[in-house]
Scaffold this active site. Structure first.
Site, mmCIF file in Angstrom:
data_model
loop_
_atom_site.group_PDB
_atom_site.id
_atom_site.type_symbol
_atom_site.label_atom_id
_atom_site.label_comp_id
_atom_site.label_asym_id
_atom_site.label_seq_id
_atom_site.Cartn_x
_atom_site.Cartn_y
_atom_site.Cartn_z
ATOM 1 N N TYR A 161 1.501 9.635 -0.979
ATOM 2 C CA TYR A 161 1.657 10.155 -2.337
ATOM 3 C C TYR A 161 0.469 11.037 -2.719
ATOM 4 C CZ TYR A 161 5.508 6.956 -3.387
ATOM 5 O OH TYR A 161 6.710 6.297 -3.403
ATOM 6 N N LYS A 179 -7.325 -24.233 -8.269
ATOM 7 C CA LYS A 179 -6.599 -23.388 -9.221
ATOM 8 C C LYS A 179 -6.225 -22.065 -8.554
ATOM 9 C CE LYS A 179 -10.808 -21.419 -11.244
ATOM 10 N NZ LYS A 179 -11.553 -21.136 -12.478
#
Length: 367
Positions: A263, A40
């Site tokens: 940033y 999965k």
């Protein structure tokens, strides 16, 4: 998300490590125990189709989260049994019948909704999910299970398996694990027409509680060479990590003392430094909280300085390196290693999340 094969960031997957890991686990299991590979979430970020193809000769079936993941494997020509572990929309039953996909039945309410659709259930293959203490999905008593099995059998469905899932098999304290195990056994004892296939063992149970295995196991993160407990329990035998995350230096510059990076200007050079830029960021699953962690450049640990951006990070170098120099974010370089567990510990999470978060923008390569 669009793959970016023309960018030097890639996840290199060693399929031979995955097949080796399965061999290691299988060697320590009774020969008659069925082995189901959990692929999965794109095989925990490793590539579901490629992993499934590599494991075909070694497993009895595959476990996936939802029917769309099963269809991806079917469309790739994989014909082995597939069990959807989650609750499916009742409208997909016809699709499951057509593609020979096994569904999970987890409640009487779901079964009643299914009946109301009027769909043909003859030949539908299902497993019954028991909630022995995980608290997510599943029946909590034998009475409802007996009612469901009788109803499904009457409708012509094939109730082939029954299973549960342990919440604490990867922890030192075993008390809740055995509480769940006993609950599951008590419910099984009261099931009147018990399915033949009984499975409760995930990766952790298969590693550390082999005496509790029924007649099938679901092998997930262990296939990919990762310790299900992180750093809590030691592995009982060798596993090989299958994924290496790497990129290349695309920009190098010398910055003076006092220069700010990234940033928020959260990093300031305390002296003249060499700064390199790497083309990977939080859109790739290299999350914003990785500032301060170290990557490997020719075996040297180089810290991430400044905030992780969407598409780029910056690292401090001990010396200038040429453009194109390989950088390892997960894996080994010149005898040094950074593991997915190392990343997880730094983030305060688990290694499962680290590899599953690697986005589709990163190409998977299978050398």
């Amino acid at each position: 998300m669009k793959k970016s094969p023309h960018r030097p960031t890639r996840a290199v997957i060693d399929l031979s490590a995955i097949t080796y890991n399965l061999e290691q686990v299988a060697y320590h299991l009774p020969q008659e125990v069925e082995k189901w590979a959990v692929v999965k979430a794109n095989a925990y970020g490793h590539g579901a189709v490629q992993v499934a193809r590599a494991l075909l000769p070694q497993v009895d079936g595959f476990c996936i989260s939802n029917i769309d993941e099963a269809l991806e494997l079917r469309n790739a020509g994989i014909t082995q049994d597939m069990l959807v572990l989650g609750v499916s929309d009742v409208q997909v039953v016809d699709l499951a019948l057509r593609e020979n996909i096994v569904l999970t039945v987890a409640s009487l309410e779901w079964l009643e909704r299914l009946k109301q659709t009027g769909q043909e259930l003859t030949g539908l293959r299902v497993h019954i999910k028991v909630d022995s203490g995980m608290g997510r999905i599943g029946f909590r008593n034998a009475s409802d299970i007996n009612q469901s099995i009788a109803s499904l059998t009457e409708a012509g469905s094939l109730v082939e398996g029954i299973f549960t899932h342990f919440a604490t098999a990867d922890e030192r304290d075993e008390s809740y694990f055995y509480q769940q195990l006993n609950t599951f056994k008590e419910i099984l004892a009261e099931v009147e027409d018990c399915p033949l296939l009984i499975h409760a063992s995930n990766s952790a149970t298969s590693l550390w509680h082999q005496e509790t295995i029924f007649n099938a196991v679901r092998l997930g993160v262990v296939l990919y060479g990762l310790n299900p407990s992180g750093e809590v329990l030691s592995l009982p035998y060798e596993l090989r990590p299958a994924l290496q995350l790497e990129t290349e230096i695309v920009h190098v510059k010398a910055v003076p003392k006092g220069a700010c990076i990234g940033y928020g200007a959260t990093y300031e050079a305390m002296e003249e430094e060499w700064i390199a830029t790497l083309p990977i960021g939080y859109a790739d699953g290299w999350t914003r909280d990785m500032q301060g962690f170290a990557v490997l450049v020719e075996g040297e640990r180089c810290p991430i300085v400044g905030r992780v951006s969407m598409d780029q990070i910056t690292i401090a170098l001990k010396k200038p390196y040429p453009l194109g120099t390989k950088v390892v974010l997960i894996g080994s370089s010149h005898g040094k290693e950074v593991s997915a567990t190392d990343v997880a510990v730094y983030r305060g999470t688990i290694n499962y999340e680290v590899v599953c978060l690697l986005s589709d923008r990163i190409p998977r390569l299978y050398p």
